[in-house]
Design an enzyme around this catalytic site. Structure first.
Site, mmCIF file in Angstrom:
data_model
loop_
_atom_site.group_PDB
_atom_site.id
_atom_site.type_symbol
_atom_site.label_atom_id
_atom_site.label_comp_id
_atom_site.label_asym_id
_atom_site.label_seq_id
_atom_site.Cartn_x
_atom_site.Cartn_y
_atom_site.Cartn_z
ATOM 1 N N ARG A 109 -26.987 -2.528 54.986
ATOM 2 C CA ARG A 109 -26.602 -1.211 54.881
ATOM 3 C C ARG A 109 -26.803 -0.217 53.778
ATOM 4 O O ARG A 109 -27.477 -0.917 52.668
ATOM 5 C CB ARG A 109 -25.207 -2.224 53.499
ATOM 6 C CG ARG A 109 -24.633 -1.116 52.773
ATOM 7 C CD ARG A 109 -23.633 -1.557 52.168
ATOM 8 N NE ARG A 109 -22.147 -2.037 53.387
ATOM 9 C CZ ARG A 109 -20.904 -2.701 52.601
ATOM 10 N NH1 ARG A 109 -20.330 -1.872 51.300
ATOM 11 N NH2 ARG A 109 -19.873 -3.212 54.055
ATOM 12 N N HIS A 127 -19.575 3.295 59.758
ATOM 13 C CA HIS A 127 -19.120 1.646 59.412
ATOM 14 C C HIS A 127 -18.616 1.266 61.131
ATOM 15 O O HIS A 127 -17.840 0.654 61.005
ATOM 16 C CB HIS A 127 -17.889 1.824 58.284
ATOM 17 C CG HIS A 127 -18.324 0.553 57.935
ATOM 18 N ND1 HIS A 127 -18.986 -0.681 58.269
ATOM 19 C CD2 HIS A 127 -17.927 0.249 56.361
ATOM 20 C CE1 HIS A 127 -18.492 -2.327 57.597
ATOM 21 N NE2 HIS A 127 -17.685 -1.464 56.404
ATOM 22 N N GLN A 180 -16.967 -2.326 60.859
ATOM 23 C CA GLN A 180 -15.548 -2.249 60.506
ATOM 24 C C GLN A 180 -14.446 -1.702 61.072
ATOM 25 O O GLN A 180 -13.593 -2.263 61.434
ATOM 26 C CB GLN A 180 -15.240 -1.332 59.168
ATOM 27 C CG GLN A 180 -13.821 -0.659 58.038
ATOM 28 C CD GLN A 180 -14.451 -2.132 57.697
ATOM 29 O OE1 GLN A 180 -14.165 -3.240 56.631
ATOM 30 N NE2 GLN A 180 -12.405 -3.292 58.037
ATOM 31 N N ASP A 209 -8.406 4.436 53.290
ATOM 32 C CA ASP A 209 -10.060 4.191 52.757
ATOM 33 C C ASP A 209 -9.532 4.241 51.364
ATOM 34 O O ASP A 209 -9.475 5.484 51.388
ATOM 35 C CB ASP A 209 -10.546 4.443 53.436
ATOM 36 C CG ASP A 209 -12.399 3.706 52.655
ATOM 37 O OD1 ASP A 209 -12.228 3.187 51.983
ATOM 38 O OD2 ASP A 209 -13.263 3.887 53.410
ATOM 39 N N CYS A 264 -10.425 -0.839 55.064
ATOM 40 C CA CYS A 264 -10.922 -1.206 54.546
ATOM 41 C C CYS A 264 -11.511 -3.414 53.817
ATOM 42 O O CYS A 264 -12.317 -3.241 53.528
ATOM 43 C CB CYS A 264 -12.471 -0.363 55.589
ATOM 44 S SG CYS A 264 -12.394 0.427 54.164
ATOM 45 N N ARG A 316 -13.533 -8.812 60.921
ATOM 46 C CA ARG A 316 -15.163 -8.858 60.252
ATOM 47 C C ARG A 316 -15.763 -9.684 60.940
ATOM 48 O O ARG A 316 -16.776 -10.157 61.561
ATOM 49 C CB ARG A 316 -15.402 -8.329 58.740
ATOM 50 C CG ARG A 316 -14.876 -7.088 57.898
ATOM 51 C CD ARG A 316 -15.002 -5.949 58.568
ATOM 52 N NE ARG A 316 -15.999 -5.419 58.672
ATOM 53 C CZ ARG A 316 -16.832 -5.739 57.696
ATOM 54 N NH1 ARG A 316 -16.952 -4.905 56.627
ATOM 55 N NH2 ARG A 316 -18.503 -4.697 57.823
HETATM 56 N N1 CP Z 1 -15.126 -3.429 54.336
HETATM 57 C C1 CP Z 1 -16.281 -3.752 53.803
HETATM 58 O O1 CP Z 1 -17.333 -2.851 54.238
HETATM 59 O O2 CP Z 1 -16.228 -4.642 52.511
HETATM 60 P P1 CP Z 1 -17.412 -5.169 51.859
HETATM 61 O O3 CP Z 1 -18.067 -3.559 51.062
HETATM 62 O O4 CP Z 1 -16.877 -5.831 50.302
HETATM 63 O O5 CP Z 1 -18.415 -5.076 52.322
HETATM 64 N N1 NVA Z 2 -16.101 4.449 52.710
HETATM 65 C C1 NVA Z 2 -16.354 2.742 51.548
HETATM 66 C C2 NVA Z 2 -16.178 2.218 51.745
HETATM 67 C C3 NVA Z 2 -16.664 0.912 51.400
HETATM 68 C C4 NVA Z 2 -16.574 -0.439 52.867
HETATM 69 C C5 NVA Z 2 -17.679 3.405 51.219
HETATM 70 O O1 NVA Z 2 -18.665 4.056 51.952
HETATM 71 O O2 NVA Z 2 -17.267 3.018 49.919
#
Ligand code: CP
Ligand code: NVA
Length: 310
Positions: A110, A137, A140, A227, A266, A294
């Protein structure tokens, strides 16, 4: 040597591969029935394999679902926050990739910047999985489409609506539309529309329409996605909250969609901002199943990265 199977962006995969991943995820989920989360699948395709997970940003779902996924496939995981690694003190991304490639069998990252995950993958000699960057993502969206299909059948030919920020999650949904042949209507405030490159990458199998009227996007849709208005790393909180206010998904907004439309998010959700309690907790919401999926979607991704699935 066979090309490494990195899972960085949905637009890099062909439709048949995406279809195979969705089918594999659903098949593995069904095969487990009500097994305990730690029990290993009969075929254990990741037996003896280790997944490294590196987090430059916070995470709940990605962290725990990848851990469950690799265990269910018979493998093990090691998890680190980038700040606790030498990466956090300036060790080059490429050198980190070279070292980890000798210690684990695949790496999930990440990352703040999409370029960094691409650099990591270039230098790695094991598959690399995108666990969210500023530009996508993909894990997701695989879980989201799996969830949609469990309720509504194949997504091909369906109409999905994205209401809110044209962000990383939206980008991956745009990428999937072209590959899986569904119509995607995106409605964002003018200043927060999706990246034009992402639209180009959607290809011509699906239809992606971008506008600024959330009700128009939701009209008759089979599902409404949203989101957070303020993603990790965004610094313009107050401007965003003001601009996104008309984009809240409430019961009135869901009323424009098809009668049995699903609501997906998400997570984490900011109740009272992008979505109301009534929608989050209402009968059309599939957000908890979406979060669980997931695990199953990522099992398909891991199995594919290791050379299986298709
Ligand atoms: N949706 C998602 O990726 O959640 P987290 O940020 O908790 O991993
Ligand atoms: N768009 C959000 C998604 C989190 C899972 C972010 O990037 O923070």
């Amino acid at each position: 040597m066979a090309e490494l199977r990195h899972f960085l962006d949905l637009w890099r995969l062909d439709g048949a591969t995406l279809r195979a991943l969705l089918d594999e995820a659903a098949r593995r989920k069904a095969a487990r029935g009500g097994w305990p989360t730690g029990r290993v699948d009969a075929d254990a395709p990741a037996a003896g394999r280790t997944l490294a997970m590196i987090f430059e940003k916070n995470s709940t779902r990605t962290r725990f679902s990848f851990d469950a996924a690799i265990r269910q496939l018979g493998g093990a995981s090691v998890i680190a926050n980038a700040q606790d690694m030498q990466l956090g003190r300036g060790e080059p991304v490429e050198d980190t990739a070279r070292v980890l490639s000798r210690m684990v069998d695949l790496v999930m990252i990440r990352a703040n910047r999409h370029e960094d995950i691409e650099r990591f993958a270039q230098a790695a000699t094991v598959p690399v999985i995108n666990g969210l960057t500023d530009r996508g993502h993909p894990c997701q969206i695989l879980a989201d489409l799996m969830t949609f299909e469990a309720h509504r059948g194949p997504v091909e030919g369906k109409t999905l609506a994205w209401v809110g920020d044209g962000n990383n999650v939206c980008a991956s949904l745009i990428h999937a539309a072209g590959k899986l042949g569904f119509t995607l209507r995106v409605a964002t405030p003018a200043a927060y529309h999706p990246d034009l490159m992402d639209l180009a990458r959607a290809g011509n199998l699906g239809k992606v329409e971008v506008g600024h009227d959330p009700r128009e996007a939701a009209e008759g849709a089979d599902a409404v996605f949203t989101d957070t208005w303020v993603s990790m790393g965004d610094t313009d909180h107050d401007e965003r909250v003001a601009a996104f206010e008309p984009f809240q998904v409430d019961q009135a907004m869901m009323g424009f969609a098809a009668k049995d439309a699903l609501f997906l998010h998400c997570l984490p959700a900011h109740r009272g901002e992008e979505v109301t309690d009534a929608v989050m907790d209402g009968p059309q919401s599939v957000v908890w199943e979406e979060a669980e999926n997931r695990i199953h979607a990522q099992k398909a991704v891991i199995a594919w990265c290791l050379g299986g699935v298709c």
